[in-house]
Design an enzyme around this catalytic site. Structure first.
Site, PDB file in Angstrom:
ATOM      1  N   CYS A  60       0.825  -1.215   0.000  1.00  0.00           N
ATOM      2  CA  CYS A  60       0.000   0.000   0.000  1.00  0.00           C
ATOM      3  C   CYS A  60       0.854   1.258   0.000  1.00  0.00           C
ATOM      4  CB  CYS A  60      -0.950   0.009   1.194  1.00  0.00           C
ATOM      5  SG  CYS A  60      -0.113   0.076   2.775  1.00  0.00           S
ATOM      6  N   ASP A 100       2.205   2.677   2.544  1.00  0.00           N
ATOM      7  CA  ASP A 100       2.103   3.454   3.779  1.00  0.00           C
ATOM      8  C   ASP A 100       3.372   3.303   4.615  1.00  0.00           C
ATOM      9  OD1 ASP A 100      -0.340   4.059   2.870  1.00  0.00           O
ATOM     10  OD2 ASP A 100      -1.469   2.888   4.329  1.00  0.00           O
ATOM     11  N   CYS A 135      -3.141   5.075   5.802  1.00  0.00           N
ATOM     12  CA  CYS A 135      -4.600   5.019   5.868  1.00  0.00           C
ATOM     13  C   CYS A 135      -5.081   5.281   7.294  1.00  0.00           C
ATOM     14  CB  CYS A 135      -5.065   3.650   5.407  1.00  0.00           C
ATOM     15  SG  CYS A 135      -4.652   2.358   6.588  1.00  0.00           S
ATOM     16  N   CYS A 150      -2.640  -3.237   8.660  1.00  0.00           N
ATOM     17  CA  CYS A 150      -2.279  -1.889   9.123  1.00  0.00           C
ATOM     18  C   CYS A 150      -1.802  -1.934  10.576  1.00  0.00           C
ATOM     19  CB  CYS A 150      -3.465  -0.949   8.995  1.00  0.00           C
ATOM     20  SG  CYS A 150      -4.330  -1.093   7.416  1.00  0.00           S
TER      21      CYS A 150
HETATM   22 FE1  FES Z   1      -1.591   0.501   4.175  1.00  0.00          FE
HETATM   23 FE2  FES Z   1      -3.450   0.559   6.015  1.00  0.00          FE
HETATM   24  S1  FES Z   1      -3.730   0.418   3.879  1.00  0.00           S
HETATM   25  S2  FES Z   1      -1.315   0.515   6.292  1.00  0.00           S
END
Ligand code: FES
Length: 143
Positions: A35, A37, A60, A104
């Site tokens: 993702c 992140d 997110c 996450c």
């Molecule tokens: Fe990447 Fe939540 S979607 S950490």
């Protein structure tokens, strides 16, 4: 049923412990390759106790809520307790996360472990490498 629990929404809207510790004892950065992140955790450690913790998360809502909850769960605790924090415990404390968002909360566990490892490394403290299994595979550690 709402997708996110009230606890998740509260920690997302009002995250605790956001920020930077300039003279941190240990810093851990981890990223989720899928993702994109990124989560960064700063620890201030005195006498084996986490006296302060801050985080910066570019991610997110679930990642922000997980960081917020995880920092609350280890603040004021001895390192030995922080080492035992699992992503399941973070997700449970948040009253659950949707299945596709569980990863996450994994970021929070990994970021804390990475910061503790950084603390050990910086201070030349010997530690059991098997306690940090993810770090060897995490391309983002030590960023
Ligand atoms: Fe990447 Fe939540 S979607 S950490």
């Amino acid at each position: 049923m709402a997708l996110y629990s009230e606890v998740v929404m509260d920690h997302f809207m009002h995250p605790r412990n956001v920020g930077v510790i300039e003279d941190a004892s240990g810093v851990g950065t981890v990223g989720n390759a899928k993702c994109g992140d990124i989560m960064k955790i700063y620890l201030k450690i005195e006498n084996d106790v986490i006296v302060d913790v801050k985080f910066e998360t570019f991610g997110c809502g679930s990642a922000i809520a997980s960081s917020s909850m995880a920092t609350e769960m280890i603040k004021g605790k001895p390192i030995s307790e922080a080492m035992l924090l699992t992503n399941q415990a973070v997700a449970e404390a948040l009253d659950g996360l949707p299945a596709h968002k569980l990863h996450c909360s994994v970021l929070a566990e990994e970021a804390i472990k990475s910061a503790l490892k950084d603390y050990y490394d910086k201070n030349g403290i010997a530690y059991d490498k098997s306690l940090f299994p993810d770090c060897e595979h995490c391309a983002h550690c030590g960023e």
